[in-house]
Design an enzyme around this catalytic site. Structure first.
Site, PDB file in Angstrom:
ATOM      1  N   ARG A 159      61.242  37.143  49.332  1.00 23.92           N
ATOM      2  CA  ARG A 159      60.331  37.939  48.485  1.00 23.92           C
ATOM      3  C   ARG A 159      61.142  38.455  47.394  1.00 23.92           C
ATOM      4  NH1 ARG A 159      62.092  42.583  48.882  1.00 23.92           N
ATOM      5  NH2 ARG A 159      63.166  42.615  51.616  1.00 23.92           N
ATOM      6  N   TYR A 218      34.424  45.377  41.630  1.00 21.09           N
ATOM      7  CA  TYR A 218      34.575  44.787  43.132  1.00 21.09           C
ATOM      8  C   TYR A 218      34.606  46.395  44.241  1.00 21.09           C
ATOM      9  CZ  TYR A 218      36.749  44.134  47.852  1.00 21.09           C
ATOM     10  OH  TYR A 218      36.751  43.256  49.394  1.00 21.09           O
ATOM     11  N   ASP A 268      39.193  41.357  35.371  1.00 24.91           N
ATOM     12  CA  ASP A 268      38.699  40.744  36.967  1.00 24.91           C
ATOM     13  C   ASP A 268      38.289  39.636  36.233  1.00 24.91           C
ATOM     14  OD1 ASP A 268      37.999  39.978  39.348  1.00 24.91           O
ATOM     15  OD2 ASP A 268      38.732  41.628  40.191  1.00 24.91           O
ATOM     16  N   LYS A 290      38.954  33.874  45.885  1.00 25.18           N
ATOM     17  CA  LYS A 290      37.386  33.285  45.889  1.00 25.18           C
ATOM     18  C   LYS A 290      37.983  31.845  45.228  1.00 25.18           C
ATOM     19  CE  LYS A 290      37.012  37.061  46.645  1.00 25.18           C
ATOM     20  NZ  LYS A 290      36.789  38.975  46.507  1.00 25.18           N
TER      21      LYS A 290
HETATM   22  C1  LIG Z   1      37.277  39.631  46.441  1.00 25.84           C
HETATM   23  C2  LIG Z   1      37.450  40.433  45.504  1.00 25.84           C
HETATM   24  C3  LIG Z   1      38.314  41.001  44.979  1.00 25.84           C
HETATM   25  C4  LIG Z   1      39.656  41.567  45.838  1.00 25.84           C
HETATM   26  O1  LIG Z   1      40.697  40.607  46.701  1.00 25.84           O
HETATM   27  P1  LIG Z   1      40.773  39.796  47.980  1.00 25.84           P
HETATM   28  O2  LIG Z   1      41.765  38.763  48.114  1.00 25.84           O
HETATM   29  O3  LIG Z   1      39.544  40.228  48.633  1.00 25.84           O
HETATM   30  O4  LIG Z   1      42.245  41.444  47.730  1.00 25.84           O
HETATM   31  C5  LIG Z   1      39.106  41.726  43.775  1.00 25.84           C
HETATM   32  N1  LIG Z   1      38.359  41.311  42.739  1.00 25.84           N
HETATM   33  C6  LIG Z   1      36.974  41.313  43.125  1.00 25.84           C
HETATM   34  C7  LIG Z   1      36.390  40.208  41.326  1.00 25.84           C
HETATM   35  C8  LIG Z   1      36.454  40.234  44.110  1.00 25.84           C
HETATM   36  O5  LIG Z   1      35.620  39.532  44.372  1.00 25.84           O
END
Ligand SMILES: *Cc1c(COP(=O)(O)O)cnc(C)c1O
Length: 408
Positions: free
Chosen positions: A78, A132, A197, A222
């Protein structure tokens, strides 16, 4: 050992300026030849032997005091993992930041940022919609004690107040692909950290830190992973903020599994070619969709990318039900093409009025373009749009059932 060599690799990398495509395949791996390895090792240890408990005490004290990644052998999973550290090194190189801190998911990464700010007594967040769906929800519901003011990009400065700890934006935004001038927002935020983001653009298309964002967040689930088989999140930032994030990660436990760290490092090596190839296909599909009378509106970012948002004249649920090659699924950034209806899935948790106010209409579909052949994708989209209420689909309506039957 591995952790020390990761630090040495960071120093080595800092001395050499390499192009992003080169970083993608070499960053985080600089020590491998010296170790006599080609593929990075996966260290699955949760704990590490040490006969020097006085030394361990000193290293834990140091981490508690400043949050710097401990020098020398790892202590406990951790606190840090060498395989995950390779991914962090590589992502920081690609984003052009000093450091990066990886988490179990994108939402765990965003939560850690909010906890760092809340812990400093700065609970107020200024944010621009759309975000998101779950990011919106986390702020709106105040689950971590944050309080949010939603603004247009032009309203950021006026919304700042003494307790503001963060300005939060997505560009291009999920799911509308709305773009924000990051440099202007960073300027408007002044001394308040801007979190961008960068999940949709990836560092291949945009490096927000160069435009003044102090924090660059990814849902690594992603494009960074890129194959639909890893959940992860990461924050690229300066070392000072990274130290606070490591302390929160240690105390709250949202760590990334080493196997995920390995897969992400591997994913990064093909990130530039994947993003460029999928973007070329997406640009062509966006062009055809924009010319199609069954489609009311197409949103495709100026900076490009592999995401398309489209508003259809017909029933979006029918389009989702009719795709055959494209997978009807939430998420994005994989090698295969996915389509989803944001109002039903990715942004369902956002209040309908807020959702529509942010431009996420009920006829909006979000397409994540993968690496398939453009003509095969177009054939599938064309069939799925059917007669589409736009009047040009005569003959197509008959084609879809035949393909359905062929699928069994
Ligand atoms: C999917 C997504 C998230 C969240 O990510 P997870 O890996 O699903 O927790 C945050 N921001 C954007 C733009 C996303 O597409």
């Amino acid at each position: 050992m591995d952790h020390g060599t990761a630090n040495a690799a960071r120093t080595l990398a800092a001395r050499t300026r390499r192009a992003p495509d080169t970083e993608a395949v070499h960053a985080g791996r600089d020590d491998l030849a010296r170790l006599g390895l080609h593929a990075p090792p996966i260290d699955l240890s949760t704990t590490y032997p040490s006969y020097d408990s006085r030394g361990e005490a000193a290293r834990i004290d140091a981490f508690a005091a400043d949050g710097a990644a401990p020098e020398g052998p790892p202590v406990y999973g951790r606190l840090g993992n060498p395989t995950v550290a390779r991914f962090e090194t590589a992502l920081a190189r690609l984003e052009g930041t000093e450091s990066a801190v990886a988490f179990a998911s994108g939402m765990a990464a965003l939560s850690a940022v909010l906890l760092v700010r809340n812990g400093a007594g700065l609970r107020h967040v200024v944010a621009v919609r759309p975000l998101y769906g779950c990011s919106d929800h986390l702020l709106t519901a105040g689950l971590l004690g944050s309080e949010v003011t939603w603004v247009d990009p032009a309203g950021v400065t006026d919304a700042l107040r003494p307790g503001t700890g963060l300005v939060l934006v997505e560009s291009p935004a999920n799911p509308t692909l709305a773009e924000i001038d990051l440099r202007a927002v960073a300027h408007a935020a002044g001394s308040v950290p801007l979190l961008a983001d960068n999940t949709f653009a990836t560092p291949v298309l945009q490096r927000p830190a160069e435009q003044g964002a102090r924090l660059v967040l990814h849902s690594a689930t992603k494009y960074l992973g890129g194959h639909g088989d890893v959940m992860a999140g990461v924050v690229a930032c300066d070392e000072e903020f990274a130290r606070r994030l490591r302390q929160v990660r240690f105390a709250t436990g949202g760590v990334l599994h080493p196997l995920a760290g390995y897969l992400l490092l591997r994913g990064l090596s093909t990130l530039p070619v994947r993003v460029r190839a999928a973007s070329a296909t997406a640009a062509e599909l966006a062009r055809r969709l924009a010319a199609d009378p069954r489609v009311a509106k197409v949103h495709y970012p100026r900076i490009g990318g592999a995401m398309i948002a489209l508003e259809v004249h017909g029933d979006p649920h029918e389009v989702i039900a009719a795709v055959r090659l494209i997978t009807p699924a939430v998420s994005l950034g994989s090698v295969d093409t996915l389509i989803q209806h944001p109002a039903s899935i990715s942004h369902r948790i956002v209040d309908p009025a807020d959702r529509r106010g942010a431009g996420v209409g009920d006829r909006l579909l979000r397409l994540s373009v993968g690496l398939e052949d453009v003509e095969d994708l177009w054939h599938d989209l064309d069939g799925a749009l059917g007669s589409g209420g736009g009047g040009s689909g005569a003959g197509r309506a008959g084609a879809a059932p035949a393909r359905r039957a062929g699928r069994g």
